[in-house]
Design an enzyme around this catalytic site. Structure first.
Site, short mmCIF file in Angstrom:
data_model
loop_
_atom_site.label_atom_id
_atom_site.label_comp_id
_atom_site.label_asym_id
_atom_site.label_seq_id
_atom_site.Cartn_x
_atom_site.Cartn_y
_atom_site.Cartn_z
CG PHE A 38 -11.87 66.65 86.58
CD1 PHE A 38 -10.61 66.13 86.62
CD2 PHE A 38 -11.98 67.86 85.44
CE1 PHE A 38 -9.59 66.61 86.05
CE2 PHE A 38 -10.67 68.34 84.98
CZ PHE A 38 -9.67 67.85 85.02
CB ALA A 158 -9.63 58.56 81.28
CE LYS A 159 -12.03 67.40 81.80
NZ LYS A 159 -10.80 68.10 81.50
CB ILE A 160 -7.53 60.00 85.68
CG1 ILE A 160 -8.27 58.99 84.84
CG2 ILE A 160 -7.14 59.71 86.91
CD1 ILE A 160 -7.43 57.59 84.57
CE1 TYR A 164 -6.85 66.00 83.58
CE2 TYR A 164 -6.62 68.18 83.14
CZ TYR A 164 -7.17 67.06 82.86
OH TYR A 164 -7.80 67.00 81.59
#
Ligand SMILES: Cc1ncc(COP(=O)(O)O)c(C=O)c1O
Length: 317
Positions: A38, A158-160, A164
């Site tokens: 995201f 990588a903002k996976i 989160y």
């Protein structure tokens, strides 16, 4: 934050539909295994200019595309096309207030099994968005007992989506302990970042921020602050490993991110930072950032994508 209206128009499966109609099957791969990537992009409304400015929109999409590739996905659009699609979405919703844009690219096969099969989809949602972390008087941050995910396990750069969970656990712990935000250490015991933001210290007039190899997300706000500090204020910036106790002896500490913006930290682990008030360099950078994002910093206009002006200009021709 208020829940967005179900009538909000969103981009979903190559179409513009109301939020209430954008639904995924319960067996969707990403829902089970966290296989989404995201972004978070802010749009700033300026009453003065009667304009919405998307902040570093193409930079966010450039990062998103690169990060999607880490998971073997590709939204198959250029950063420019994605920025234009985002502006169009905002125009269709007639937003005249600050917004937050959330693009998500995700593995979309509705079946059981971790094996990726190359099928992915993406959506973009823009919602009205105000202050994420009230920080005018400074916030209280606490070092988490949870460690930052390692690049060799789940790369946090990588903002996976699945990564989160790490931030959710740390945030829940911070809340339970009465802190406003969590600070992660990495497996080597160095400071990494906040649960949803990067971290800076000020020591002897110099800015210090953990380096990319310390398991951080390489924040776009972080890069912006480094650029403004160096170019406009001639402040030296060091990217290096930071010890936990440096947080306690720093003159100033602040957090940066699309959601948190620039948040002064005035206490860490119940210890006062500096004189216990937002520091002078933090406040200066915060004011400069606020001017830039609202279109009042001509030198940084290149960071802004105006949403309404281009269409009005085209109509007037
Ligand atoms: C874990 C984490 N670190 C840092 C940031 C800040 O990055 P940016 O400034 O690009 O928003 C974010 C979020 O946006 C984040 O989720």
């Amino acid at each position: 934050m208020l829940e967005p209206s179900p009538d909000t128009l969103v981009y979903f499966e190559n179409d513009i539909v109301p939020l209430s109609k954008a639904r995924v099957p319960i067996l969707t791969h990403a829902l089970h295994y966290g296989t989404g990537v995201f972004e978070g992009i802010r749009g700033y409304w300026s009453d003065e200019a009667e304009e919405m400015y998307l902040l570093r929109c193409e930079d966010h999409y450039r990062r998103w595309i690169a990060n999607c590739r880490v998971l073997g996905m590709d939204p198959q659009r250029s950063p420019t096309a994605l920025a234009e699609l985002t502006a169009e979405l905002i125009r269709l919703n007639h937003f005249r207030t600050n917004v937050y844009v959330r693009p998500v690219c995700y593995m979309s096969s509705p079946r059981v099994g971790v094996r990726p099969d190359g099928k992915s989809s993406f959506f973009i949602v823009a919602i009205p968005f105000g202050v994420y972390l009230p920080a005018d008087n400074g916030i209280h941050a606490g070092v988490s007992t949870w460690r930052r995910v390692e690049d060799a396990a789940i790369p946090c750069r990588a903002k996976i989506c699945g990564a989160y969970v790490n931030s959710v656990l740390a945030t829940a712990e911070a809340q339970a302990n009465g802190y406003d935000e969590a600070i992660f250490l990495n497996e080597s015991g160095h400071v990494a970042e906040g649960a949803s933001c990067n971290l800076f210290l000020v020591r002897d007039g110099k800015l210090i921020t953990p380096s990319p190899s310390d398991n951080i997300l390489e924040g776009i706000t972080r890069a912006a602050i480094m650029e403004i500090a160096q170019r406009e204020l001639h402040v030296e910036v060091a990217e290096r490993s930071v010890d936990r106790t440096e947080l306690y002896i720093a003159d100033e500490v602040f957090l940066t991110g699309t959601a948190v913006e620039i948040a002064p930290v005035t206490r860490v682990d119940r210890r006062q930072v500096g004189d216990g008030r937002p520091g002078p360099l933090t406040l200066r950078l915060r004011r400069m950032f606020d001017d830039i994002v609202h279109g009042r910093g001509a030198a940084y206009a290149r960071w802004l994508t105006p949403v309404y002006q281009p269409v009005l200009a085209a109509l007037q021709q």
